[in-house]
Motif scaffolding. Sequence first.
Motif, PDB file in Angstrom:
ATOM      1  N   LEU A 150       0.827  -1.207   0.000  1.00 24.06           N
ATOM      2  CA  LEU A 150       0.000   0.000   0.000  1.00 24.06           C
ATOM      3  C   LEU A 150       0.862   1.258   0.000  1.00 24.06           C
ATOM      4  O   LEU A 150       1.799   1.390   0.787  1.00 24.06           O
ATOM      5  N   ARG A 151       0.511   2.201  -0.874  1.00 21.04           N
ATOM      6  CA  ARG A 151       1.193   3.475  -0.925  1.00 21.04           C
ATOM      7  C   ARG A 151       0.462   4.486  -0.031  1.00 21.04           C
ATOM      8  O   ARG A 151      -0.647   4.226   0.430  1.00 21.04           O
ATOM      9  N   GLU A 152       1.084   5.605   0.201  1.00 22.87           N
ATOM     10  CA  GLU A 152       0.491   6.612   1.085  1.00 22.87           C
ATOM     11  C   GLU A 152      -0.880   7.038   0.559  1.00 22.87           C
ATOM     12  O   GLU A 152      -1.026   7.444  -0.593  1.00 22.87           O
ATOM     13  N   GLY A 153      -1.884   6.910   1.417  1.00 22.77           N
ATOM     14  CA  GLY A 153      -3.234   7.309   1.036  1.00 22.77           C
ATOM     15  C   GLY A 153      -3.988   6.282   0.219  1.00 22.77           C
ATOM     16  O   GLY A 153      -5.165   6.494  -0.096  1.00 22.77           O
ATOM     17  N   GLU A 154      -3.365   5.171  -0.127  1.00 21.28           N
ATOM     18  CA  GLU A 154      -4.021   4.144  -0.931  1.00 21.28           C
ATOM     19  C   GLU A 154      -4.901   3.263  -0.044  1.00 21.28           C
ATOM     20  O   GLU A 154      -4.624   3.080   1.140  1.00 21.28           O
ATOM     21  N   LEU A 155      -5.943   2.704  -0.655  1.00 17.69           N
ATOM     22  CA  LEU A 155      -6.963   1.958   0.086  1.00 17.69           C
ATOM     23  C   LEU A 155      -7.204   0.603  -0.558  1.00 17.69           C
ATOM     24  O   LEU A 155      -7.283   0.493  -1.786  1.00 17.69           O
ATOM     25  N   LEU A 156      -7.315  -0.432   0.272  1.00 22.34           N
ATOM     26  CA  LEU A 156      -7.756  -1.739  -0.208  1.00 22.34           C
ATOM     27  C   LEU A 156      -9.275  -1.713  -0.302  1.00 22.34           C
ATOM     28  O   LEU A 156      -9.968  -1.625   0.714  1.00 22.34           O
ATOM     29  N   ARG A 157      -9.796  -1.766  -1.522  1.00 16.96           N
ATOM     30  CA  ARG A 157     -11.245  -1.671  -1.732  1.00 16.96           C
ATOM     31  C   ARG A 157     -11.949  -3.025  -1.613  1.00 16.96           C
ATOM     32  O   ARG A 157     -13.009  -3.135  -0.996  1.00 16.96           O
ATOM     33  N   SER A 158     -11.357  -4.072  -2.189  1.00 15.75           N
ATOM     34  CA  SER A 158     -12.019  -5.377  -2.167  1.00 15.75           C
ATOM     35  C   SER A 158     -11.026  -6.472  -2.525  1.00 15.75           C
ATOM     36  O   SER A 158      -9.914  -6.193  -2.993  1.00 15.75           O
ATOM     37  N   ILE A 159     -11.457  -7.706  -2.304  1.00 19.46           N
ATOM     38  CA  ILE A 159     -10.701  -8.894  -2.710  1.00 19.46           C
ATOM     39  C   ILE A 159     -11.663  -9.784  -3.483  1.00 19.46           C
ATOM     40  O   ILE A 159     -12.765 -10.077  -3.008  1.00 19.46           O
ATOM     41  N   THR A 160     -11.260 -10.207  -4.669  1.00 22.22           N
ATOM     42  CA  THR A 160     -12.104 -11.057  -5.502  1.00 22.22           C
ATOM     43  C   THR A 160     -11.533 -12.465  -5.567  1.00 22.22           C
ATOM     44  O   THR A 160     -10.346 -12.649  -5.863  1.00 22.22           O
ATOM     45  N   LEU A 161     -12.379 -13.452  -5.293  1.00 14.79           N
ATOM     46  CA  LEU A 161     -11.998 -14.860  -5.362  1.00 14.79           C
ATOM     47  C   LEU A 161     -12.608 -15.460  -6.626  1.00 14.79           C
ATOM     48  O   LEU A 161     -13.835 -15.453  -6.778  1.00 14.79           O
ATOM     49  N   PRO A 162     -11.794 -15.946  -7.564  1.00 13.54           N
ATOM     50  CA  PRO A 162     -12.333 -16.473  -8.821  1.00 13.54           C
ATOM     51  C   PRO A 162     -13.156 -17.734  -8.627  1.00 13.54           C
ATOM     52  O   PRO A 162     -12.945 -18.488  -7.679  1.00 13.54           O
ATOM     53  N   ALA A 163     -14.092 -17.949  -9.545  1.00 11.88           N
ATOM     54  CA  ALA A 163     -15.000 -19.087  -9.443  1.00 11.88           C
ATOM     55  C   ALA A 163     -14.248 -20.409  -9.432  1.00 11.88           C
ATOM     56  O   ALA A 163     -14.594 -21.330  -8.694  1.00 11.88           O
ATOM     57  N   ALA A 164     -13.207 -20.522 -10.250  1.00 13.39           N
ATOM     58  CA  ALA A 164     -12.469 -21.782 -10.332  1.00 13.39           C
ATOM     59  C   ALA A 164     -11.858 -22.156  -8.988  1.00 13.39           C
ATOM     60  O   ALA A 164     -11.828 -23.324  -8.605  1.00 13.39           O
ATOM     61  N   ALA A 165     -11.361 -21.148  -8.258  1.00 12.87           N
ATOM     62  CA  ALA A 165     -10.755 -21.420  -6.953  1.00 12.87           C
ATOM     63  C   ALA A 165     -11.799 -21.864  -5.934  1.00 12.87           C
ATOM     64  O   ALA A 165     -11.526 -22.707  -5.075  1.00 12.87           O
ATOM     65  N   LEU A 166     -12.990 -21.303  -6.027  1.00 12.98           N
ATOM     66  CA  LEU A 166     -14.057 -21.645  -5.083  1.00 12.98           C
ATOM     67  C   LEU A 166     -14.586 -23.055  -5.304  1.00 12.98           C
ATOM     68  O   LEU A 166     -15.240 -23.624  -4.424  1.00 12.98           O
ATOM     69  N   ASP A 167     -14.298 -23.620  -6.458  1.00 15.53           N
ATOM     70  CA  ASP A 167     -14.801 -24.945  -6.804  1.00 15.53           C
ATOM     71  C   ASP A 167     -13.832 -26.055  -6.394  1.00 15.53           C
ATOM     72  O   ASP A 167     -14.107 -27.236  -6.594  1.00 15.53           O
ATOM     73  N   ARG A 168     -12.680 -25.703  -5.821  1.00 22.27           N
ATOM     74  CA  ARG A 168     -11.665 -26.697  -5.501  1.00 22.27           C
ATOM     75  C   ARG A 168     -11.972 -27.438  -4.200  1.00 22.27           C
ATOM     76  O   ARG A 168     -12.626 -26.915  -3.305  1.00 22.27           O
ATOM     77  N   ARG A 169     -11.446 -28.659  -4.100  1.00 18.13           N
ATOM     78  CA  ARG A 169     -11.411 -29.353  -2.812  1.00 18.13           C
ATOM     79  C   ARG A 169     -10.369 -28.661  -1.948  1.00 18.13           C
ATOM     80  O   ARG A 169      -9.368 -28.135  -2.438  1.00 18.13           O
ATOM     81  N   THR A 170     -10.598 -28.647  -0.641  1.00 21.08           N
ATOM     82  CA  THR A 170      -9.665 -27.959   0.251  1.00 21.08           C
ATOM     83  C   THR A 170      -9.302 -28.834   1.446  1.00 21.08           C
ATOM     84  O   THR A 170     -10.040 -29.737   1.828  1.00 21.08           O
ATOM     85  N   ALA A 171      -8.146 -28.534   2.023  1.00 19.08           N
ATOM     86  CA  ALA A 171      -7.703 -29.178   3.264  1.00 19.08           C
ATOM     87  C   ALA A 171      -7.028 -28.108   4.105  1.00 19.08           C
ATOM     88  O   ALA A 171      -6.266 -27.283   3.581  1.00 19.08           O
ATOM     89  N   PHE A 172      -7.283 -28.123   5.401  1.00 17.78           N
ATOM     90  CA  PHE A 172      -6.852 -27.057   6.307  1.00 17.78           C
ATOM     91  C   PHE A 172      -6.116 -27.661   7.493  1.00 17.78           C
ATOM     92  O   PHE A 172      -6.570 -28.640   8.079  1.00 17.78           O
ATOM     93  N   ARG A 173      -4.974 -27.079   7.838  1.00 13.79           N
ATOM     94  CA  ARG A 173      -4.235 -27.488   9.027  1.00 13.79           C
ATOM     95  C   ARG A 173      -3.703 -26.248   9.739  1.00 13.79           C
ATOM     96  O   ARG A 173      -3.223 -25.304   9.094  1.00 13.79           O
ATOM     97  N   GLN A 174      -3.763 -26.277  11.060  1.00 11.73           N
ATOM     98  CA  GLN A 174      -3.308 -25.144  11.867  1.00 11.73           C
ATOM     99  C   GLN A 174      -2.622 -25.682  13.117  1.00 11.73           C
ATOM    100  O   GLN A 174      -3.021 -26.715  13.669  1.00 11.73           O
ATOM    101  N   ALA A 175      -1.577 -25.001  13.561  1.00 14.32           N
ATOM    102  CA  ALA A 175      -0.881 -25.407  14.784  1.00 14.32           C
ATOM    103  C   ALA A 175      -0.514 -24.172  15.584  1.00 14.32           C
ATOM    104  O   ALA A 175      -0.223 -23.109  15.036  1.00 14.32           O
ATOM    105  N   SER A 176      -0.557 -24.340  16.924  1.00 20.01           N
ATOM    106  CA  SER A 176      -0.188 -23.275  17.838  1.00 20.01           C
ATOM    107  C   SER A 176       0.542 -23.894  19.023  1.00 20.01           C
ATOM    108  O   SER A 176       0.354 -25.073  19.334  1.00 20.01           O
ATOM    109  N   LEU A 177       1.355 -23.090  19.677  1.00 16.45           N
ATOM    110  CA  LEU A 177       2.042 -23.575  20.874  1.00 16.45           C
ATOM    111  C   LEU A 177       1.086 -23.759  22.043  1.00 16.45           C
ATOM    112  O   LEU A 177       1.405 -24.452  23.010  1.00 16.45           O
ATOM    113  N   TYR A 178      -0.087 -23.129  21.955  1.00 15.87           N
ATOM    114  CA  TYR A 178      -1.051 -23.156  23.057  1.00 15.87           C
ATOM    115  C   TYR A 178      -2.400 -23.618  22.545  1.00 15.87           C
ATOM    116  O   TYR A 178      -2.708 -23.478  21.359  1.00 15.87           O
ATOM    117  N   GLY A 179      -3.209 -24.137  23.436  1.00 19.57           N
ATOM    118  CA  GLY A 179      -4.516 -24.630  23.049  1.00 19.57           C
ATOM    119  C   GLY A 179      -5.386 -23.578  22.388  1.00 19.57           C
ATOM    120  O   GLY A 179      -6.115 -23.860  21.439  1.00 19.57           O
TER     121      GLY A 179
END
Length: 262
Positions: A150-179
């Motif tokens: 981001l440049r000075e004064g610039e704004l993130l307006r939106s994020i677009t997720l393409p249809a092909a990506a939304l149609d994929r199978r997914t797998a998620f993993r997360q780890a933390s040092l604490y519960g």
Amino acid sequence: MDLNTVAEVCDARTYRSWRPGDAWLGGGTYLFSEPQPHLRRLVDLSRTGWTPLQWLPGGALEIASTCTIAQLFRYTRRSLFAQCCHAFLASFKIWNMATVGGNLCNSLPAGPMISLTAALDGICLLHSLTGAQRRLPVTEFVTGAGENVLREGELLRSITLPAAALDRRTAFRQASLYGLGRSGVLVIGTRDRDGSLQLTVTASTTRPIRLCFPRPTDRVEFAAALERAVPDDAWFDDIHGLPEWRKHMTLRLAEEIRTELL
């Protein structure tokens, strides 16, 4: 927390001139969480009226930067979206105020909205006060721990997720040092109908790392490609995990994802 250096709050709809000490105000969960002595004026985005989420022609999903975590969770109910929302480990008050755009703009390694949008080929739309626009992938938007393009004064307006990506199978993993601790490692895998596999690594690295495998690959080749993709200085180091632990867990969880998706 009171920001006692802020003297003015402006409406983003009529705001035209950026000056030192200005900051965009979305949900404010970060801005009001700690002292901000450099700030003098906040530019409030809450009245812009941007539609939080909308489906575009062709099946792409546009997420406004002002979309809250609660709105994202209620609107989609997709497994990966829900998993990333829960990765906040935040109260309902945070869910109802924190925004998707704010999570990306803070650009912290553990930001789960970065993980989600990077894994689904998200494209950021940036606006400047001059009216100029530019688009770039989420993986290029975040450049380091707390750093972005981001440049000075610039704004993130939106994020677009393409249809092909939304149609994929997914797998998620997360780890933390604490519960109930901040993510030390967050790995997402996706697989296209053509059999290609994509792996996105966040939280353990200073910026999103994304790998694409156009064909099935074995465990050794897969791990070697991941190690090559992450420079030694890109493994994040803070109180939530040493680089060595983050690297070990990333490789372990990535292999679990490869096995699950293939």
